[in-house]
Enzyme design. Structure first.
Site, mmCIF file in Angstrom:
data_model
loop_
_atom_site.group_PDB
_atom_site.id
_atom_site.type_symbol
_atom_site.label_atom_id
_atom_site.label_comp_id
_atom_site.label_asym_id
_atom_site.label_seq_id
_atom_site.Cartn_x
_atom_site.Cartn_y
_atom_site.Cartn_z
ATOM 1 C CE1 TYR A 144 26.732 1.944 -10.609
ATOM 2 C CE2 TYR A 144 27.032 -0.388 -11.123
ATOM 3 C CZ TYR A 144 27.483 0.781 -10.536
ATOM 4 O OH TYR A 144 28.693 0.802 -9.879
ATOM 5 C CG ASP A 239 26.276 -1.680 -19.317
ATOM 6 O OD1 ASP A 239 26.817 -2.809 -19.295
ATOM 7 O OD2 ASP A 239 26.309 -0.895 -18.355
ATOM 8 C CE LYS A 267 27.806 -7.023 -12.427
ATOM 9 N NZ LYS A 267 26.999 -5.866 -12.677
HETATM 10 C C1 LIG Z 1 27.717 -4.417 -12.677
HETATM 11 C C2 LIG Z 1 27.445 -3.511 -13.795
HETATM 12 C C3 LIG Z 1 28.407 -2.602 -14.266
HETATM 13 C C4 LIG Z 1 29.704 -2.345 -13.533
HETATM 14 O O1 LIG Z 1 30.510 -3.463 -13.480
HETATM 15 P P1 LIG Z 1 31.631 -3.532 -12.306
HETATM 16 O O2 LIG Z 1 32.406 -4.768 -12.666
HETATM 17 O O3 LIG Z 1 30.871 -3.630 -11.032
HETATM 18 O O4 LIG Z 1 32.435 -2.315 -12.398
HETATM 19 C C5 LIG Z 1 28.139 -1.890 -15.417
HETATM 20 N N1 LIG Z 1 26.977 -2.047 -16.068
HETATM 21 C C6 LIG Z 1 26.023 -2.889 -15.629
HETATM 22 C C7 LIG Z 1 24.767 -3.037 -16.419
HETATM 23 C C8 LIG Z 1 26.214 -3.619 -14.470
HETATM 24 O O5 LIG Z 1 25.231 -4.403 -14.008
#
Ligand SMILES: *Cc1c(COP(=O)(O)O)cnc(C)c1O
Length: 429
Positions: A144, A239, A267
């Protein structure tokens, strides 16, 4: 009646908010429950609208590595807020955060602060396309990367939980430019570079997949992706929105010795406030406006409150890196303990853990990619979730999420959790 206030609020919420929640997985649909509404968090504890307390293993889905309402974060926020909430102009503190990110995360030379992980990955993809002049990107099934159109393809987590294949509203012409391949398998990556020669702008990957449960990268996978990207003139995007400052101050790239062209953060770097960041090599990052021509902007980007909370979080971690060893040990004790109790109860389960991230799959395993993760017994997970929540232990309400331990968790929290496990697992058989 238990859960009365949460239930009342949820009924109200559903009238004015689609599904009653502002992010789908919170609705607890995949586990057949309604959410509890939270009033307060302190350390490793949450309290709901009915005064019930929980040991929290969600940590706001990853940001709260120091636990709820950490004194250093609250103090930094109080200081910052007394000066005003937003200026829409450069500040010294955002420079400080950028410098700290560059110092900690090995591959970063420059960073741009944004408001969420979604913005970070969306911008990374645009930048990769802008820099290479190519249109296709490679991602992996079950990874994701936020909910931008190009990335909402085979996207794990909430999407997997709801069983929506991608999403209506994502134009097919855009989705077609996203090649989604199985995680932990280099052969299809190689083949994609052959089939789409000279057309692939980037590979984007979660270095540890945390949105299909926790799936660990096999040894050759990430270096292999990096090499294939390099050989083919594509960018390698990590990511690290979950893993950044989660798997150590240097993130997954420090842990695995990777040198990505671009890194997405979010995060933890916002300490519980909305932040994301995109960083990487100067020659790539300098293509961003206003230095370059790839456009990206944000009214609240580099927001002083978010930056203050992020700085306080990272500085606290940096001042005491032993936090990482401590939470890793707790996470290991938790993951091993749950696995042992589940097996004792005769359940077919697979446990994954790295650092303070873990996951118990109701699945005999091995779990190496989305297809094998999706093979889990979701009814059993739902019962497991429900029984733990009733025992005051708050897990993410989906098989395809991560269990997070924070610096505020104690051995006694883990013991209490494991003490509840035998009864929970016995009921599943
Ligand atoms: C949470 C998450 C996102 C998206 O971040 P948001 O602040 O929710 O938009 C993107 N990549 C990864 C791996 C994530 O866990």
């Amino acid at each position: 009646m238990k859960d009365d206030n949460s239930q009342k609020l949820f009924n109200e919420a559903r009238k004015v908010i689609p599904g009653g929640v502002n992010s789908p997985v919170r609705a607890c649909r995949s586990v057949g429950m309604d959410p509890v509404f939270i009033t307060r968090g302190q350390g490793a504890r949450l309290w709901d609208e009915d005064g019930q307390s929980y040991i929290d293993y969600v940590g706001s889905w990853g940001p709260l590595i120091l636990g709820h309402a950490h004194p250093a974060v609250i103090a930094a926020l109080e200081t910052a807020i007394s000066q005003g909430t937003s200026f829409g102009a450069p500040t010294g503190t955002e420079v400080k955060l950028a410098e700290l990110l560059v110092e900690c995360v090995p591959s970063l030379e420059m960073v741009r602060l944004v408001n969420s992980g979604t913005e970070a990955t969306m911008t990374a993809v645009r930048l990769a396309r802008g820099v290479t002049g190519r249109s296709y990107i490679i991602k992996f099934d079950g990874c994701y990367h936020g909910h931008a159109d190009s990335l909402l393809v085979a996207a794990g987590s909430g999407v997997a939980t709801l069983g929506i294949p991608g999403s209506p509203g994502v134009p097919e012409v855009l989705a077609r430019l996203t090649i989604s391949l199985p995680y932990n398998n280099l052969k299809p990556v190689k083949e994609a570079f052959q089939s789409f020669e000279g057309q692939i702008a980037a590979i984007i990957v979660e270095p540890v997949a945390g949105n299909m449960g926790v799936v660990l990268p096999q040894e050759e996978f990430l270096p292999g992706c990096a090499e294939l990207a390099r050989e083919n003139g594509a960018l390698f995007i990590l990511d690290e929105v979950i893993t950044g400052f989660r798997l150590g101050l240097n993130g997954a790239q420090g842990r695995f010795g990777l040198d990505p062209d671009l890194t997405c953060l979010g995060k933890i770097i916002g300490g519980g406030l909305p932040v994301g960041a995109l960083g990487g090599k100067k020659d790539v990052m300098s293509h961003l406006a206003p230095e370059g021509s790839v456009y990206q902007a944000g009214t609240l980007a580099g927001n002083p409150l978010a930056v203050a909370a992020g700085l306080a979080t990272i500085e606290t971690l940096k001042a005491d890196p032993s936090i990482y060893d401590r939470i890793e040990k707790l996470s290991q004790t938790l993951a091993e303990g749950l696995l042992k109790e589940a097996k004792k109860a005769g359940l077919a389960v697979t446990g994954h853990q790295i650092g303070s991230m873990s996951c118990l799959f109701f699945n005999p395993g091995p779990v190496t990619d989305y297809a094998s993760a999706a093979n889990s017994n979701l009814d059993m997970f739902a019962c497991f979730y429900k029984a733990f929540r009733e025992a005051g232990i708050y897990l993410a309400p989906s098989q395809f999420e991560t269990t997070f331990v924070s610096a505020a968790h104690t051995e006694s929290d883990i013991e209490k959790t494991l003490a509840a496990a035998p009864a929970v697992f016995k009921n599943l058989t």
